[in-house]
Design a protein around this motif. Structure first.
Motif, PDB file in Angstrom:
ATOM      1  N   ALA A 380      64.843  49.868  -8.149  1.00 55.90           N
ATOM      2  CA  ALA A 380      64.337  50.917  -9.047  1.00 55.90           C
ATOM      3  C   ALA A 380      62.846  51.093  -8.792  1.00 55.90           C
ATOM      4  O   ALA A 380      62.027  51.014  -9.703  1.00 55.90           O
ATOM      5  CB  ALA A 380      64.613  50.542 -10.496  1.00 55.90           C
ATOM      6  N   VAL A 381      62.506  51.307  -7.519  1.00 57.99           N
ATOM      7  CA  VAL A 381      61.100  51.447  -7.136  1.00 57.99           C
ATOM      8  C   VAL A 381      60.758  52.927  -6.999  1.00 57.99           C
ATOM      9  O   VAL A 381      61.584  53.807  -7.254  1.00 57.99           O
ATOM     10  CB  VAL A 381      60.808  50.683  -5.823  1.00 57.99           C
ATOM     11  CG1 VAL A 381      61.123  49.206  -6.007  1.00 57.99           C
ATOM     12  CG2 VAL A 381      61.596  51.255  -4.650  1.00 57.99           C
ATOM     13  N   PHE A 382      59.532  53.213  -6.574  1.00 53.38           N
ATOM     14  CA  PHE A 382      59.030  54.581  -6.483  1.00 53.38           C
ATOM     15  C   PHE A 382      59.948  55.447  -5.620  1.00 53.38           C
ATOM     16  O   PHE A 382      60.482  54.991  -4.605  1.00 53.38           O
ATOM     17  CB  PHE A 382      57.614  54.568  -5.902  1.00 53.38           C
ATOM     18  CG  PHE A 382      56.921  55.888  -5.979  1.00 53.38           C
ATOM     19  CD1 PHE A 382      56.583  56.454  -7.200  1.00 53.38           C
ATOM     20  CD2 PHE A 382      56.593  56.575  -4.811  1.00 53.38           C
ATOM     21  CE1 PHE A 382      55.934  57.675  -7.258  1.00 53.38           C
ATOM     22  CE2 PHE A 382      55.948  57.801  -4.865  1.00 53.38           C
ATOM     23  CZ  PHE A 382      55.618  58.350  -6.094  1.00 53.38           C
ATOM     24  N   GLU A 383      60.129  56.698  -6.028  1.00 56.36           N
ATOM     25  CA  GLU A 383      61.050  57.619  -5.355  1.00 56.36           C
ATOM     26  C   GLU A 383      60.459  58.128  -4.046  1.00 56.36           C
ATOM     27  O   GLU A 383      60.062  59.290  -3.900  1.00 56.36           O
ATOM     28  CB  GLU A 383      61.391  58.793  -6.302  1.00 56.36           C
ATOM     29  CG  GLU A 383      62.470  59.738  -5.801  1.00 56.36           C
ATOM     30  CD  GLU A 383      63.880  59.167  -5.852  1.00 56.36           C
ATOM     31  OE1 GLU A 383      64.812  59.918  -5.579  1.00 56.36           O
ATOM     32  OE2 GLU A 383      64.050  57.960  -6.143  1.00 56.36           O
ATOM     33  N   ASP A 384      60.417  57.215  -3.079  1.00 55.18           N
ATOM     34  CA  ASP A 384      59.860  57.524  -1.765  1.00 55.18           C
ATOM     35  C   ASP A 384      60.729  56.821  -0.722  1.00 55.18           C
ATOM     36  O   ASP A 384      61.001  55.618  -0.836  1.00 55.18           O
ATOM     37  CB  ASP A 384      58.417  57.037  -1.676  1.00 55.18           C
ATOM     38  CG  ASP A 384      57.785  57.330  -0.324  1.00 55.18           C
ATOM     39  OD1 ASP A 384      57.186  58.397  -0.171  1.00 55.18           O
ATOM     40  OD2 ASP A 384      57.900  56.462   0.575  1.00 55.18           O
ATOM     41  N   MET A 385      61.158  57.560   0.293  1.00 55.86           N
ATOM     42  CA  MET A 385      62.087  56.995   1.270  1.00 55.86           C
ATOM     43  C   MET A 385      61.508  55.779   1.984  1.00 55.86           C
ATOM     44  O   MET A 385      62.203  54.778   2.187  1.00 55.86           O
ATOM     45  CB  MET A 385      62.479  58.069   2.289  1.00 55.86           C
ATOM     46  CG  MET A 385      63.486  57.587   3.328  1.00 55.86           C
ATOM     47  SD  MET A 385      65.078  57.032   2.624  1.00 55.86           S
ATOM     48  CE  MET A 385      65.890  58.635   2.412  1.00 55.86           C
ATOM     49  N   ALA A 386      60.235  55.840   2.352  1.00 55.04           N
ATOM     50  CA  ALA A 386      59.621  54.712   3.072  1.00 55.04           C
ATOM     51  C   ALA A 386      59.604  53.451   2.204  1.00 55.04           C
ATOM     52  O   ALA A 386      59.887  52.346   2.682  1.00 55.04           O
ATOM     53  CB  ALA A 386      58.212  55.076   3.514  1.00 55.04           C
ATOM     54  N   VAL A 387      59.304  53.627   0.928  1.00 47.44           N
ATOM     55  CA  VAL A 387      59.252  52.488   0.007  1.00 47.44           C
ATOM     56  C   VAL A 387      60.650  51.891  -0.180  1.00 47.44           C
ATOM     57  O   VAL A 387      60.846  50.672  -0.123  1.00 47.44           O
ATOM     58  CB  VAL A 387      58.653  52.915  -1.355  1.00 47.44           C
ATOM     59  CG1 VAL A 387      58.706  51.755  -2.351  1.00 47.44           C
ATOM     60  CG2 VAL A 387      57.217  53.405  -1.187  1.00 47.44           C
TER      61      VAL A 387
END
Length: 695
Positions: A380-387
């Motif tokens: 449930a981390v930041f909505e960023d593909m790399a992350v």
């Protein structure tokens, strides 16, 4: 699907046997009528005990027969109750576990009723937009009194038999652990020769101040019922029980039942009832598909979403570990979980003991190695593909074989996330909705390589977490957010063309949405949409948006969390106050773009917002992203505040008529930003053929 018959001494025992809840389907009704008549003709039988097999006395009408000819085929439920009531030998209902709806109405037709103390007693028909139609409104007040009957029938809330032990509803409520059938047979022998046989219909409805009570009930229930006609109709049926002879009261009840059955509100609620059950059925995943054991869980990210997801597991009694990168963030997340539970304690929804038990199930860590043995992990981390892909690379390294790796992404490609692991069959999307510990919807996103056992496990887990699981395929935004994007695009265009945020919100809230698009954006955080639009500008440059939302974010107005968004907010006050600054910004932007603003009706606002959902929903359905139209409806009913009495966007379109929806879409397609209104081929085809989304 029958009723079993046996004779024990002088007592015939008739056992309803139609798993799982002994629904009163045609075969069961027929067998029960035959059994009562058989007992009546047997000279050795002096009394009859009617009970239910397994886990219920009876849950009522068989849901598999709703809206089918079988529901009206003889013997109907009315005929079964009449057969029981007219028996020349006493009939004793032995109630355990559950007696609801038609099952309870059948028991009310018996001469006597005995029960276990924990048995749940209810007439829940109002929750389907109807009222008890087999005598429940006429018999119940004769046994429990007008006020108790009014409460039970207008709310549909179950009551334990123990709480009704002092009423005439039960002749005996046995102690916990007693042998119900043996006790019921003993009771039947005791009353076998007593005459005349008591009948509920012969009793009077008593109340000390009936006129005052009726007046207050009418006013209070009408106010509480809102757009739902059923609770008000229940009051009228109960008044008939008080003021009319029994048979005339039955006629009033029947007329009200048939009238309610044809209302859009009841049709919508019944649609939602069946839609929720249909959502759990996945065509290529049999019901007996083996599932994986989920005895422990881990959540990556202790923010608002991660903490809420962790609470779901703790609430279900499953130990869960929260993983964060920094101690400060972890401490804050754990503190927020405790604070949420403390709020529940203050509101009387949770005891202090339960709070401590649940907090003991939640632990924190800063090391991936500490979650390696969890059966399921949800990022449930930041909505960023790399992350997200970096998180999954780490999970792939440390998690035990067979662990399910789930992503809470709301828009990103689950297949790309799965591809960075060496076990894509274990990867699935579990999209919770904020606040995750409250919202009922769980969008279960099936990747191209997601194992069927993983999908079956996710569906089973959704039930354990008390969520409504809906399967979605992989696309940008899945079902809910992909449709929401078109809704929000239209909301922005409406601002450009002449509306204010307040006007748009008020119109759609009057339609029945829990919250309009601009109040919703302020609550969620306007920066979330801003980030997505930036990504869209790169990936889908052909998509056109109103620039007003970007201008708002450039001013730092991210919503409630910053005290300013589409609306102004005051410290400690979540009320949305219209902002002159924002309204001026909207007008100035339109002027700069050469857009001539005009007066826009509420009808146009509602059509453009709702039909934008419908049109995109039709595309999603045709692409196979959603398994069925009713799944789309469940997503919007349980996750996006669509009014329950309208049945969801696709069912609402069916009610309006698809030709009418298509005509409106084609009209708006001739206006500004007409490219946003390209009709879905499925919508066009169904409209031409005179069909519906929900067959």
């Amino acid at each position: 699907m029958s009723a079993d018959y046996e004779v024990r001494g002088n007592v015939a025992v008739i056992t309803l046997n139609n798993p799982p809840v002994n629904g009163l389907g045609l075969e069961t009704r027929s067998a029960a009528v035959e059994a009562v008549r058989k007992a009546g003709m047997d000279p050795a039988v002096k009394a009859i005990v009617l009970t239910g097999a397994g886990k219920a006395f009876s849950g009522g009408a068989d849901i598999r027969e709703f809206n089918s000819p079988k529901a009206l085929t003889e013997p109907t439920l009315h005929t079964l109750i009449s057969t029981v009531e007219s028996s020349e030998k006493p009939v004793v209902a032995a109630i355990h576990s559950v007696a609801m709806g038609g099952g309870l109405e059948l028991a009310l037709g018996c001469n006597y009723r005995v029960a276990t103390p924990e048995a749940q007693i209810a007439l829940p028909e109002v929750k389907l937009g109807i009222l008890p139609g087999a005598g429940g409104t006429q018999r119940m007040p004769r046994l429990v009194g007008l006020e108790q009957a009014m409460q039970m029938i207008t709310t549909g809330t179950p009551v334990p038999a123990e709480a009704l032990a002092g009423t005439a509803l039960f002749d005996e409520v046995y102690r916990p652990g007693a042998d119900l059938l043996a006790s019921a047979i003993a009771f039947a022998n005791k009353v076998a020769d007593l005459r005349p046989l008591p009948k509920v219909r012969d009793r009077k409805v008593e109340h000390a101040q009936p006129e005052l009570f009726i007046s207050q009930a009418r006013e209070g229930i009408k106010k509480a019922a809102g757009p739902f006609p059923a609770p008000v109709a229940c009051v009228e049926a109960l008044i008939a029980a008080l003021t009319l002879p029994f048979e005339e009261g039955l006629k009033v009840e029947r007329e009200l039942f048939l009238k309610l059955k044809e209302t859009n509100e009841s049709k919508s609620l019944r649609h939602a009832f069946f839609a929720e059950r249909a959502a759990s059925k996945i065509p290529d995943v049999p019901a007996d598909t083996p599932t994986r054991k989920i005895a422990s869980a881990a959540v990556i990210g202790a923010g608002t979403m991660g903490g809420g997801i962790a609470m779901n597991f703790a609430n279900a009694g499953i130990p869960v570990t929260l993983l964060e990168m920094k101690q400060e963030a972890l401490d804050k997340g754990l503190a927020t979980i405790r604070k949420n539970y403390e709020t529940s304690v203050k509101r009387g929804k949770l005891t202090q003991d339960k709070l401590e038990q649940r907090m003991q199930l939640v632990t924190g860590t800063l090391a991936y190695e500490d979650i390696a043995q969890a059966d399921i992990t949800i990022e449930a981390v930041f909505e960023d593909m790399a992350v997200k892909t970096e998180v999954f690379r780490q999970l792939d390294k440390v998690m035990k074989p067979g662990a399910i790796l789930a992503t809470n992404t709301s828009t990103l490609d689950v297949n790309k996330i799965a591809a960075v692991t060496g076990r894509p069959q274990d990867v699935i999307g579990l999209h919770f909705f904020s606040p995750a510990n409250v919202m009922k919807l769980l969008e279960i996103v099936r990747g191209a390589k997601t194992g069927k056992d993983v999908l079956a496990t996710a569906m089973a887990l959704s039930k354990k977490l008390k969520k409504t699981g809906v399967v979605a395929g992989v696309c940008d935004g899945f079902i809910g957010n992909r449709m929401l994007e078109q809704y929000l695009r239209q909301a922005g265009f409406l601002l450009d063309e002449g509306c204010t945020p307040e006007q748009v919100d008020k119109a759609i809230e009057k339609f029945g949405f829990a919250m309009g698009p601009f109040r919703m954006s302020d609550l969620a955080g306007n920066d979330v949409g801003w980030y997505i639009r930036k990504r869209r500008a790169i990936e889908s440059p052909e998509l056109v948006y109103s620039k007003t939302a970007d201008l708002l974010c450039e001013k730092g107005r991210f919503g409630q969390k910053t005290g300013a968004g589409w609306y102004d907010y005051k410290p400690g006050d979540r009320h949305a106050y219209p902002s002159q600054l924002v309204n001026d910004m909207i007008v100035e932007y339109a002027r700069e773009q050469g857009i001539e603003r005009r007066k826009i009706s509420d009808e146009e606002i509602i059509e453009r917002l709702v039909y934008a959902l419908v049109n995109e929903g039709a595309k999603i359905l045709e692409e196979g992203i959603a398994l069925r139209a009713s799944d789309i409806d469940m997503v919007y009913l349980t996750g996006y505040g669509f009014p329950s009495w309208r049945g969801g966007p696709m069912f609402y379109a069916d009610c309006v008529g698809l030709p009418n929806v298509l005509q409106a879409i084609e009209k708006y397609g001739r206006g500004r930003h007409g490219e946003a209104w390209a009709p879905a081929p499925l919508l066009v085809r169904l409209a031409v053929e005179g069909k519906r989304f929900n067959g």
